[in-house]
Design a protein around this motif. Structure first.
Motif, short mmCIF file in Angstrom:
data_model
loop_
_atom_site.label_atom_id
_atom_site.label_comp_id
_atom_site.label_asym_id
_atom_site.label_seq_id
_atom_site.Cartn_x
_atom_site.Cartn_y
_atom_site.Cartn_z
N VAL A 195 0.87 -1.17 0.00
CA VAL A 195 0.00 0.00 0.00
C VAL A 195 0.91 1.23 0.00
O VAL A 195 2.02 1.20 0.53
CB VAL A 195 -0.94 0.04 1.22
CG1 VAL A 195 -1.94 -1.08 1.18
CG2 VAL A 195 -0.15 0.02 2.53
N ILE A 196 0.45 2.30 -0.61
CA ILE A 196 1.21 3.55 -0.69
C ILE A 196 0.59 4.56 0.27
O ILE A 196 -0.62 4.80 0.23
CB ILE A 196 1.20 4.12 -2.13
CG1 ILE A 196 1.80 3.12 -3.10
CG2 ILE A 196 1.95 5.46 -2.18
CD1 ILE A 196 1.58 3.48 -4.56
N LYS A 197 1.41 5.14 1.12
CA LYS A 197 0.94 6.14 2.08
C LYS A 197 1.64 7.47 1.83
O LYS A 197 2.87 7.52 1.71
CB LYS A 197 1.21 5.69 3.52
CG LYS A 197 0.67 4.31 3.87
CD LYS A 197 -0.83 4.22 3.77
CE LYS A 197 -1.51 4.87 4.96
NZ LYS A 197 -2.97 4.60 4.97
N LYS A 198 0.88 8.53 1.75
CA LYS A 198 1.45 9.87 1.62
C LYS A 198 1.95 10.33 2.99
O LYS A 198 1.31 10.08 4.01
CB LYS A 198 0.41 10.86 1.09
CG LYS A 198 -0.08 10.53 -0.32
CD LYS A 198 1.04 10.58 -1.35
CE LYS A 198 0.52 10.31 -2.76
NZ LYS A 198 1.62 10.31 -3.75
N ILE A 199 3.09 11.01 3.01
CA ILE A 199 3.71 11.37 4.29
C ILE A 199 3.96 12.87 4.43
O ILE A 199 4.72 13.30 5.31
CB ILE A 199 5.02 10.60 4.50
CG1 ILE A 199 6.02 10.85 3.37
CG2 ILE A 199 4.75 9.11 4.66
CD1 ILE A 199 7.40 10.24 3.62
N GLY A 200 3.33 13.67 3.58
CA GLY A 200 3.42 15.11 3.75
C GLY A 200 4.46 15.81 2.90
O GLY A 200 4.78 16.98 3.15
N ILE A 201 5.01 15.13 1.89
CA ILE A 201 5.93 15.80 0.97
C ILE A 201 5.12 16.76 0.11
O ILE A 201 4.20 16.35 -0.59
CB ILE A 201 6.66 14.78 0.08
CG1 ILE A 201 7.60 13.93 0.93
CG2 ILE A 201 7.44 15.48 -1.03
CD1 ILE A 201 8.29 12.81 0.18
N PRO A 202 5.42 18.07 0.16
CA PRO A 202 4.62 19.02 -0.60
C PRO A 202 4.82 18.84 -2.11
O PRO A 202 5.92 18.48 -2.55
CB PRO A 202 5.16 20.39 -0.14
CG PRO A 202 6.51 20.11 0.40
CD PRO A 202 6.49 18.72 0.95
N PRO A 203 3.78 19.05 -2.91
CA PRO A 203 3.92 18.92 -4.37
C PRO A 203 5.05 19.76 -4.94
O PRO A 203 5.69 19.39 -5.92
CB PRO A 203 2.55 19.38 -4.89
CG PRO A 203 1.61 19.17 -3.75
CD PRO A 203 2.41 19.42 -2.51
N GLU A 204 5.31 20.92 -4.30
CA GLU A 204 6.36 21.82 -4.80
C GLU A 204 7.75 21.19 -4.73
O GLU A 204 8.66 21.61 -5.44
CB GLU A 204 6.34 23.13 -3.99
CG GLU A 204 5.14 24.02 -4.28
CD GLU A 204 3.86 23.56 -3.61
OE1 GLU A 204 2.79 24.13 -3.90
OE2 GLU A 204 3.91 22.60 -2.78
N ALA A 205 7.92 20.18 -3.88
CA ALA A 205 9.23 19.53 -3.75
C ALA A 205 9.62 18.81 -5.04
O ALA A 205 10.81 18.65 -5.33
CB ALA A 205 9.22 18.55 -2.59
N SER A 206 8.63 18.37 -5.80
CA SER A 206 8.92 17.74 -7.09
C SER A 206 8.63 18.67 -8.26
O SER A 206 9.24 18.54 -9.33
CB SER A 206 8.11 16.45 -7.25
OG SER A 206 6.72 16.72 -7.13
N LEU A 207 7.72 19.62 -8.05
CA LEU A 207 7.36 20.54 -9.13
C LEU A 207 8.51 21.48 -9.47
O LEU A 207 8.82 21.72 -10.65
CB LEU A 207 6.13 21.36 -8.70
CG LEU A 207 5.51 22.30 -9.73
CD1 LEU A 207 4.95 21.53 -10.90
CD2 LEU A 207 4.42 23.14 -9.07
N TYR A 208 9.18 22.01 -8.44
CA TYR A 208 10.29 22.95 -8.64
C TYR A 208 11.63 22.24 -8.49
O TYR A 208 11.77 21.32 -7.68
CB TYR A 208 10.23 24.08 -7.61
CG TYR A 208 9.04 24.99 -7.74
CD1 TYR A 208 8.93 25.88 -8.80
CD2 TYR A 208 8.01 24.95 -6.80
CE1 TYR A 208 7.83 26.71 -8.92
CE2 TYR A 208 6.91 25.79 -6.91
CZ TYR A 208 6.82 26.67 -7.97
OH TYR A 208 5.73 27.49 -8.10
N VAL A 209 12.62 22.68 -9.24
CA VAL A 209 13.99 22.22 -9.01
C VAL A 209 14.44 22.76 -7.66
O VAL A 209 14.16 23.91 -7.32
CB VAL A 209 14.95 22.74 -10.11
CG1 VAL A 209 16.25 21.95 -10.08
CG2 VAL A 209 14.32 22.70 -11.48
N GLY A 210 15.12 21.93 -6.89
CA GLY A 210 15.56 22.35 -5.56
C GLY A 210 16.95 21.86 -5.23
O GLY A 210 17.59 21.18 -6.05
N PRO A 211 17.44 22.16 -4.04
CA PRO A 211 18.79 21.75 -3.66
C PRO A 211 18.98 20.25 -3.64
O PRO A 211 20.08 19.75 -3.88
CB PRO A 211 18.97 22.36 -2.26
CG PRO A 211 17.59 22.66 -1.77
CD PRO A 211 16.78 22.97 -2.98
N GLY A 212 17.90 19.51 -3.38
CA GLY A 212 18.01 18.05 -3.41
C GLY A 212 18.39 17.53 -4.77
O GLY A 212 19.13 16.54 -4.89
#
Length: 497
Positions: free
Chosen positions: A192-209
């Motif tokens: 089962v897949i559970k969402k854990i609070g990663i905001p959509p912007e973390a994948s939508l925008y390029v970031g330091p990660g």
């Protein structure tokens, strides 16, 4: 589906956006407890096998929540916790000495019997064959009686490939986070897949990660050329600064060798600008068809090519560029096509190893239409056009949009000072280095937009709207060296309409 590298980038980006990894761990562990309660109810006897990484931290959170719900919980530790967020939860669980029993693996006398067994041993960071004490712990876990739950991926299974790494857990259920890992899809595990609070912007925008997982530190035994070799083709009898800026940005991004191929007089000027640049003198006043043979050996030498900065639109150049693009593509070299190169190649169907970097005016010239006004419509437009030209499109602007025709990334690290001339040339040089280092074109373009914009923002923070493209170059190393700290500088808010 999400790979371990992509997941790691999202976690770092989330923290940079204000959602800490400790919060994500709390949400992950609580979701495991929720799923167990949903599956089996309450008043359970639970045993949690805990490793020393982030997955172990998730298991400790699950243990806390299950104990709070009046289940009988035992934690079996396989060693000292090494994860920073996990250490916080070790302290919390140790203080719950009434509701949770803590044991070491050596304390076990044999197999375990419980209603639920939780595998929190080895997570997505596992490498190579499973070593002790984990191999023995996995054997005990599998032989023990009870409903078996693995957190994120079963211990001993490669999360990306699904391969067995020696001993591995055989769960009744896998509770995985955010999205399914590729390795799970290659096995017959129930998950089962559970969402854990990663905001959509973390994948939508390029970031330091994205920087930290893609741009790796260079090994101590690296040899010259390990950082990549780049060829910049550009300049004419009038313009010499643009190719030089692209080359300097490429060097500062980490390329070991950068060659700048320009018409003879221009090449002499470029060589006088910096001793770091290797200037290649081409015959003629402008790039021309006679240069195609001259450029052969230089294209063969490098890992990526930039074509366009300061190129000009002389008739002889316009005739030469299509054949030059074809030559670069046929040799299998990744190409960044910009500036006058874009204008000459307007309307062309290119190649998935080609990155184009138009500003709105160049976008209209190349594709024959204006960029759309609303941001969401513009994103769709860029995706469509990238598919149409079969290349990676990076539309520069207030909000950078990158697409390969299937997916897209946004970048919001720019600032008003970057309207100054030359910042587009620095962008092409940065992208070229990432390409030369073997990073795929879509990711290279995304990282390039982030680094260029953030380097400009660091310069803008010091000098305001008085920055130059050279100031941007001077900040590139700072961004790549510490993208998280750099990202925490003032960023201009972008609103998606």
């Amino acid at each position: 589906m999400i790979t371990t590298q992509e997941m790691r980038a999202l976690e770092i980006n989330s923290e940079a956006l204000g959602v800490s990894t400790l919060q994500l761990m709390e949400n992950a562990g609580r979701s495991v407890a929720d799923e167990i309660e949903k599956e089996l109810g309450k008043n359970l006897e639970v045993v949690v096998f805990v490793g020393h990484g982030g997955k172990g931290g998730d298991g400790l959170v699950a243990a806390r929540h299950l104990a709070e719900r009046e289940n009988k919980v035992t934690v079996i530790s396989l060693g000292e916790m090494k994860h920073k967020d996990g250490m916080v939860n070790v302290s919390a669980v140790e203080n719950m000495d009434y509701s949770i029993t803590m044991l070491g693996f050596d304390d076990l006398l044999g197999e375990v019997k419980a209603d639920v067994l939780i595998d929190a041993m080895l997570g997505t960071g596992v490498k190579g064959r499973i070593r002790e004490p984990f191999a023995s712990a996995i054997r005990v876990f599998n032989k023990s009686k009870g409903f078996k739950v693995s957190i994120d991926v079963p211990s001993g299974i490669d999360p990306d490939l699904g391969e067995e790494l020696g001993e591995y857990v055989r769960p009744d259920l896998v509770v995985t986070f955010h999205d399914v890992k590729p390795g799970l899809l290659k096995r017959e595990f129930r998950f089962v897949i559970k969402k854990i609070g990663i905001p959509p912007e973390a994948s939508l925008y390029v970031g330091p990660g994205d920087i930290l997982v893609n741009v790796r530190p260079r090994p101590m035994k690296s040899r010259k050329g390990a950082g990549g070799r780049v060829l910049v083709i550009g300049g004419n009898e009038t313009f010499s600064g643009a190719p030089a800026l692209a080359a300097l940005a490429s060097l500062r991004t980490g390329a070991d060798l950068v060659y700048v191929a320009s018409p003879e007089r221009t090449a002499e000027i470029i060589s006088s600008l910096s001793p770091d640049l290797i200037s290649v003198k081409l015959s003629g006043k402008n790039i021309n068809e006679d240069n195609l043979t001259e450029l052969d050996k230089w294209i063969d030498k490098v890992n990526s090519v930039v074509l366009g900065p300061g190129l000009g639109l002389a008739d002889e150049t316009v005739r030469a560029v299509p054949a030059l693009v074809n030559k670069i593509v046929e040799k299998g070299k990744p190409l960044v096509l910009d500036a006058d190169g874009l204008k000459i190649m307007k309307g062309s169907k290119l190649n998935d190893m080609v990155v184009i970097t138009p500003h709105p005016g160049e976008f209209k010239i190349f594709f024959g239409e204006d960029q759309r006004e609303r941001e969401r419509e513009r994103i769709n437009q860029v995706v469509d056009k990238a598919r149409e030209c079969n290349c990676i499109v990076l539309l520069k602007g207030y909000l950078d949009i990158v697409s390969d025709g299937r997916r897209f990334k946004l970048n919001k690290t720019g600032n008003p000072g970057m309207t100054v001339g030359g910042t587009g040339d620095t962008l092409t040089g940065i992208i070229a280095t990432f390409l030369a280092q073997g990073i795929d074109p879509f990711t290279s373009a995304s990282l390039g937009a982030f680094v260029n914009g953030l380097a400009g923002t660091l310069a803008f923070k010091e000098m305001g709207a008085h920055i130059t493209a050279s100031d941007v170059v001077s900040k590139i190393a700072m961004v790549i060296g510490d993208p998280i700290t750099s990202f925490k500088q003032k960023i201009y808010k972008r609103v998606i309409s």
